[in-house]
Design a protein around this motif. Structure first.
Motif, mmCIF file in Angstrom:
data_model
loop_
_atom_site.group_PDB
_atom_site.id
_atom_site.type_symbol
_atom_site.label_atom_id
_atom_site.label_comp_id
_atom_site.label_asym_id
_atom_site.label_seq_id
_atom_site.Cartn_x
_atom_site.Cartn_y
_atom_site.Cartn_z
ATOM 1 N N HIS A 22 56.515 44.306 35.915
ATOM 2 C CA HIS A 22 57.163 45.427 36.604
ATOM 3 C C HIS A 22 56.776 46.745 35.950
ATOM 4 O O HIS A 22 57.510 47.732 36.043
ATOM 5 N N GLY A 23 55.637 46.759 35.279
ATOM 6 C CA GLY A 23 55.221 47.936 34.528
ATOM 7 C C GLY A 23 54.636 49.020 35.415
ATOM 8 O O GLY A 23 54.259 48.793 36.559
ATOM 9 N N ARG A 24 54.565 50.201 34.841
ATOM 10 C CA ARG A 24 54.008 51.351 35.534
ATOM 11 C C ARG A 24 53.106 52.101 34.559
ATOM 12 O O ARG A 24 53.063 51.816 33.364
ATOM 13 N N LEU A 30 48.306 43.333 37.465
ATOM 14 C CA LEU A 30 49.460 44.069 36.967
ATOM 15 C C LEU A 30 49.436 45.488 37.535
ATOM 16 O O LEU A 30 48.422 46.180 37.435
ATOM 17 N N PRO A 31 50.542 45.948 38.095
ATOM 18 C CA PRO A 31 50.529 47.283 38.719
ATOM 19 C C PRO A 31 50.227 48.403 37.742
ATOM 20 O O PRO A 31 49.592 49.394 38.103
ATOM 21 N N GLY A 32 50.662 48.262 36.486
ATOM 22 C CA GLY A 32 50.419 49.318 35.509
ATOM 23 C C GLY A 32 48.960 49.479 35.129
ATOM 24 O O GLY A 32 48.568 50.515 34.585
ATOM 25 N N LEU A 33 48.144 48.458 35.399
ATOM 26 C CA LEU A 33 46.704 48.555 35.185
ATOM 27 C C LEU A 33 45.971 48.918 36.473
ATOM 28 O O LEU A 33 44.996 49.672 36.449
ATOM 29 N N ALA A 34 46.429 48.360 37.580
ATOM 30 C CA ALA A 34 45.715 48.541 38.844
ATOM 31 C C ALA A 34 45.894 49.933 39.439
ATOM 32 O O ALA A 34 44.945 50.529 39.941
ATOM 33 N N THR A 47 49.561 38.647 37.082
ATOM 34 C CA THR A 47 50.862 38.012 36.896
ATOM 35 C C THR A 47 50.752 36.497 36.945
ATOM 36 O O THR A 47 51.560 35.794 36.334
ATOM 37 N N THR A 48 49.749 35.977 37.643
ATOM 38 C CA THR A 48 49.591 34.533 37.758
ATOM 39 C C THR A 48 49.033 33.888 36.498
ATOM 40 O O THR A 48 48.985 32.666 36.400
ATOM 41 N N LEU A 49 48.613 34.686 35.521
ATOM 42 C CA LEU A 49 48.016 34.147 34.297
ATOM 43 C C LEU A 49 48.950 34.224 33.099
ATOM 44 O O LEU A 49 48.556 33.837 31.986
ATOM 45 N N THR A 50 50.176 34.698 33.284
ATOM 46 C CA THR A 50 51.049 34.921 32.137
ATOM 47 C C THR A 50 51.463 33.625 31.448
ATOM 48 O O THR A 50 51.880 33.649 30.287
#
Length: 417
Positions: free
Chosen positions: A366-368, A123-127, A345-348
């Motif tokens: 799509h989080g930030r 997830l982009p908001g975590l990475a 995202t592949t685990l949702t």
């Protein structure tokens, strides 16, 4: 992420094998892991520890639960410790990683994340907050974010067949719901996390970095469009323009029975129903709508990353723990157990059966996160975004107020020499 869901206790201040729950620890290297209160259930940690120690017979886990209060200074002290007795793995809030990475006190885990940990699906908001330049210091563990909690019965009574898919539909539906004694939405004037999502959807940001300098950017055209949408939506309810969502707590306002929607984490629904049992079975969840139906809106993503201190006694052992906790098997299990969004995202699909968590997962894709700089904590300490929002909602010129707030953000993001 600053709050968690369940308490976790052990009389000696540690858990699982360190508390004598598992025999056979002789001859093993001990890996000390700091996890935050309420991040995982005791039962989850028992099962994880048992599996990890069976598959890593040379290692023993000493999991110690930490309180959020005072954790920043405690972690900073641990990162400077040269005794060899500090933690080998630490859970930290995703937006805290830049604070701890500053000064080179975290191990660079880039190679492991590229080779073994599937970083392209994070997830982009975590990475993103866990990264500095090309170096990955924070490894995403789990996420949570805001969704729309709504009254299904009020939607039906207003002739609305289902949740809106676009911002325009959201405004139109909310206007229908805003009638008589009912508020179409309760949105406090200083809910800057929700505003951030609207700004990101427009292509703007709170601040940007150019070369080595950060600059506040609330005054860009894109950010101003985000604020304008916030103003229009907030006007369809009676949220206080001079306060945030905790003053008064919006769960209590919603529980009063005259609010159709709020923007909040799904777990808040439990508090609402406790305060008003008559709402049981009447609450639903949907992702914050985006500009088009093609994708949900951007949202602020909170949650936790795992980091390895540079002064760990055994980086190989520490990364083995990180890899296991953040890997597909146990990350999925944690998400199901605690109603979190998994780190990829592949685990949702693992949380598709829970309406609230599924709505979170759709937004989290799509989080930030807030700007990735140690100085962002200084911005939040006396947050100029809140004052900016209140001034605009009271009728001040948005462009003028945005320039004022942007200057203050720039000042706070400029380190003192």
């Amino acid at each position: 992420m600053r709050r968690r869901l369940l308490a976790l206790v052990c009389a000696t201040g540690c858990l699982v094998s360190a508390c004598g729950m598992l025999p056979g620890g002789h001859g093993r290297k001990t890996v000390t892991v700091w996890l935050m209160k309420d991040s995982a259930s005791e039962e989850f940690l028992r099962r994880f520890t048992g599996d990890f120690e069976r598959t890593h017979q040379d290692l023993r886990l000493d999991i110690r639960i930490q309180q959020w209060t005072g954790i920043v200074e405690k972690v900073r002290t641990a990162l400077k410790d040269t005794s060899g007795d500090g933690p080998d793995v630490i859970e930290v809030g995703n937006t805290q990683v830049p604070l701890y990475a500053d000064g080179g006190r975290l191990a660079d885990l880039t190679l492991e994340s590229m080779r073994d940990w599937g970083k392209d699906q994070w997830l982009p908001g975590l990475a993103e907050p866990g990264k500095d330049g090309n170096a990955q210091y924070g490894i995403p563990w789990y996420a949570a974010n805001r969704v729309v909690i709504y009254r299904k019965d009020l939607f039906e009574a207003a002739g609305i067949s289902g949740p809106p898919k676009t911002r325009d539909e959201w405004l139109a539906d909310t206007e229908k719901l805003n009638s008589g004694r009912n508020q179409g939405i309760y949105l406090a004037g200083q809910d800057w996390y929700t505003l951030s999502g609207f700004i990101w959807d427009e292509g703007g940001d709170l601040a940007v970095q150019k070369d080595y300098d950060w600059k506040g950017t609330l005054d860009t055209a894109a950010a101003l469009r985000g604020m304008d949408f916030y103003r229009r939506l907030q006007a369809l309810g009676r949220g206080p323009v001079g306060a945030d969502e905790e003053h008064p707590p919006q769960a209590g306002v919603f529980a009063g029975g005259q609010v159709a929607q709020i923007v909040a984490v799904p777990g808040l629904a439990q508090s609402i129903v406790r305060q008003n049992p008559g709402l049981k079975g009447k609450l639903g969840f949907f992702p914050v709508p985006g500009k088009t139906a093609a994708r949900p809106g951007a949202v602020f993503t909170g949650g936790s990353d795992l980091v390895v201190p540079q002064n760990t006694r055994d980086q190989f052992a520490a990364t083995a723990v990180v890899g296991a906790l953040t890997g597909a098997t146990w990350d999925t299990e944690l998400a199901r157990t605690m109603n979190y969004v998994p780190n990829k995202t592949t685990l949702t699909g693992a949380v598709a059966g829970e309406e609230g968590v599924a709505a979170m997962a759709a937004g989290a894709a799509h989080g930030r996160a807030t700007p990735s700089t140690p100085q962002w904590a200084d911005v939040e300490a006396d947050n100029p975004i809140k004052e900016y929002m209140t001034r605009v909602l009271r009728g001040a010129d948005p462009a003028t107020e945005a320039r004022r707030a942007s200057r203050r953000i720039t000042e706070e993001l400029t380190p003192s020499l």
